[in-house]
Design a protein around this motif. Structure first.
Motif, mmCIF file in Angstrom:
data_model
loop_
_atom_site.group_PDB
_atom_site.id
_atom_site.type_symbol
_atom_site.label_atom_id
_atom_site.label_comp_id
_atom_site.label_asym_id
_atom_site.label_seq_id
_atom_site.Cartn_x
_atom_site.Cartn_y
_atom_site.Cartn_z
ATOM 1 N N PHE A 174 0.832 -1.315 0.074
ATOM 2 C CA PHE A 174 0.079 -0.252 0.066
ATOM 3 C C PHE A 174 0.995 1.184 -0.008
ATOM 4 C CE2 PHE A 174 0.777 -0.755 4.414
ATOM 5 C CZ PHE A 174 0.987 0.536 5.019
ATOM 6 N N THR A 175 2.198 1.111 0.253
ATOM 7 C CA THR A 175 3.089 2.316 0.302
ATOM 8 C C THR A 175 3.828 2.624 -0.943
ATOM 9 O OG1 THR A 175 5.005 1.356 1.263
ATOM 10 C CG2 THR A 175 3.532 1.993 2.787
ATOM 11 N N ARG A 176 3.541 1.541 -2.143
ATOM 12 C CA ARG A 176 4.001 1.806 -3.191
ATOM 13 C C ARG A 176 3.523 2.791 -4.295
ATOM 14 N NH1 ARG A 176 8.507 1.296 -2.160
ATOM 15 N NH2 ARG A 176 7.688 1.977 -0.332
ATOM 16 N N PHE A 177 2.513 3.432 -4.042
ATOM 17 C CA PHE A 177 1.570 4.066 -4.760
ATOM 18 C C PHE A 177 1.708 5.569 -4.269
ATOM 19 C CE2 PHE A 177 -0.599 -0.130 -4.245
ATOM 20 C CZ PHE A 177 -0.517 -0.500 -5.756
ATOM 21 N N ASP A 178 1.552 6.428 -5.495
ATOM 22 C CA ASP A 178 1.707 7.915 -5.331
ATOM 23 C C ASP A 178 0.078 8.484 -5.110
ATOM 24 O OD1 ASP A 178 4.583 7.927 -6.063
ATOM 25 O OD2 ASP A 178 3.703 7.351 -8.099
ATOM 26 N N ASP A 203 -1.114 7.160 8.820
ATOM 27 C CA ASP A 203 -0.003 6.806 9.639
ATOM 28 C C ASP A 203 1.309 6.525 8.710
ATOM 29 O OD1 ASP A 203 -1.392 6.604 11.858
ATOM 30 O OD2 ASP A 203 -1.635 4.459 11.951
ATOM 31 N N TYR A 204 1.042 6.468 7.275
ATOM 32 C CA TYR A 204 1.980 6.231 6.548
ATOM 33 C C TYR A 204 2.012 7.295 5.470
ATOM 34 C CZ TYR A 204 2.680 1.803 8.497
ATOM 35 O OH TYR A 204 2.974 0.599 9.727
ATOM 36 N N GLY A 205 1.425 8.401 5.518
ATOM 37 C CA GLY A 205 1.318 9.556 4.643
ATOM 38 C C GLY A 205 0.851 9.088 3.299
ATOM 39 N N VAL A 206 -0.112 8.115 3.018
ATOM 40 C CA VAL A 206 -0.578 7.521 1.765
ATOM 41 C C VAL A 206 -1.616 8.857 1.342
ATOM 42 C CG1 VAL A 206 -2.039 5.889 0.706
ATOM 43 C CG2 VAL A 206 -0.467 5.236 2.440
ATOM 44 N N ALA A 207 -1.641 9.138 0.075
ATOM 45 C CA ALA A 207 -2.549 10.062 -0.556
ATOM 46 C C ALA A 207 -3.607 9.310 -0.909
ATOM 47 C CB ALA A 207 -1.579 10.755 -1.802
ATOM 48 N N LEU A 208 -4.729 9.716 -0.120
ATOM 49 C CA LEU A 208 -5.882 8.997 -0.172
ATOM 50 C C LEU A 208 -6.849 9.883 -0.864
ATOM 51 C CD1 LEU A 208 -7.391 6.322 -0.121
ATOM 52 C CD2 LEU A 208 -8.051 7.138 2.196
ATOM 53 N N SER A 209 -7.751 9.537 -1.813
ATOM 54 C CA SER A 209 -8.782 10.387 -2.589
ATOM 55 C C SER A 209 -10.065 9.251 -2.453
ATOM 56 C CB SER A 209 -8.444 10.705 -3.613
ATOM 57 O OG SER A 209 -7.483 11.741 -3.913
ATOM 58 N N VAL A 210 -11.162 9.806 -2.128
ATOM 59 C CA VAL A 210 -12.628 8.930 -2.281
ATOM 60 C C VAL A 210 -13.258 9.164 -3.393
ATOM 61 C CG1 VAL A 210 -14.684 8.513 -1.251
ATOM 62 C CG2 VAL A 210 -12.384 8.445 0.216
#
Length: 328
Positions: A174-178, A203-210
């Motif tokens: 899950f941390t491999r994505f921009d 917690d891992y700074g994942v750029a998340l959009s719904v």
């Protein structure tokens, strides 16, 4: 225009595979370099792209070609004694072979085929022989290795349909994505998956959009806004085009409803605005490799696999100029 690795996640049945396919087709029709990867335990991306069922079977599943993938990526990296010592989290280092989104290499020749214009690789189905004796994440490990070594350049895209729910947190994948698009229906169950995923991702700074899906009216949009707030990027309305596609009839993209076609443009704009954080990409690659080495990989290999980490090697723009790292 950036270069971006994109993940589609969400509750099973939320429509993430359909939206992953639509975005991959949209980018491809615009002439942009795209590699789509089906990393879901249910392998439906080829059909969602508009290929006949089983259309990707002429290509070897990534999970079946792990020895080839490891040997190729190992290259001349002196920190890796043999391909057998590579695990899913092994990071690249000086001498490793790095992958571009579009290039000629043995891995793509064996595992990538074109489905309705889109270049596609699949992890492979969970077969009857796997039941009770195998973990699906061993198949997805091939995707993690590829993404660890993927040096996507400007204007290039990797679109990955992930397994449903929060299963992708069982590895560092899950941390491999921009940019991660979480497809969310206006339902309590779908919101539950969002909350679980968002909690981990934060917690891992994942750029998340719904991306809302199966939205019928303003009350659905209001429900999503209430529960996901500013994470809501856009939404897809109920679609006769999508219903036909889910029944096996995938029409040309220009038949997609104008409002929903505009959503693909919004997703593309969000992707293009995403800045790649190669420092974080490298940092988490090293961190999850250490965790896996301590948890199981060192014992299995009979060696300290943390020595595979090259502290002086960083993925990023500067890596394009390292012929010792990027080789054919």
């Amino acid at each position: 225009m950036g270069a971006v690795k994109v993940a589609f996640v969400g509750k099973g049945g939320s429509g993430k595979t359909t939206l992953a396919a639509l975005l991959a087709r949209h980018l491809t029709e615009q002439g942009r370099p795209v590699l789509a990867i089906d990393a879901d335990i249910n392998q439906h991306l080829a059909a969602a792209l508009g290929g006949p069922v089983g259309s990707a079977e002429t290509a070897s599943p990534l999970g079946e070609r792990l020895p080839l993938i490891k040997e190729y990526l190992r290259g001349r990296n002196p920190r890796i004694g043999s391909a057998a010592e590579m695990v899913k989290t092994t990071p690249p280092g000086t001498g490793s072979r790095l992958l571009r989104v579009v290039e000629n290499n043995p891995v793509y020749a064996s595992c990538v085929r074109t489905v309705n214009g889109v270049r596609l690789a699949v992890t492979g189905e969970f077969t009857a022989e796997d039941l009770g004796v195998a973990c699906y994440h061993s198949k997805v490990g091939a995707v993690e290795l590829l993404l660890n070594h993927m040096l996507d350049g400007p204007g290039e895209y990797v679109v990955v349909d992930m397994t449903a729910g929060a299963d992708s947190f069982a590895s560092g994948l899950f941390t491999r994505f921009d940019r991660t698009f979480l497809v969310c229906e206006p339902t309590v169950r779908s919101i539950g998956v969002y909350r679980q995923y968002a909690g981990y991702a934060r917690d891992y700074g994942v750029a998340l959009s719904v991306v809302g899906n199966k939205v019928e009216d303003a009350t659905d949009v209001e429900f999503l806004r209430e529960h996901v707030g500013q994470d809501l990027l856009t939404w897809v309305s109920r679609s006769t085009y999508v219903r036909r596609a889910e029944r096996g009839t995938v029409g040309p993209l220009d038949e997609l409803e104008a409002a929903n076609r505009a959503v693909l443009g919004q997703l593309t704009d969000a992707v293009d605005r995403t800045a790649q954080d190669w420092e974080a990409f490298t940092r988490w690659a090293h961190e999850f490799h250490r965790r896996n080495a301590a948890a199981w990989a060192n014992e299995r290999a009979g060696a300290d696999l943390t020595t595979q980490i090259d502290p002086d090697f960083r993925m990023g723009a500067q890596t394009f100029n390292l012929p010792t790292a990027v080789t054919a």
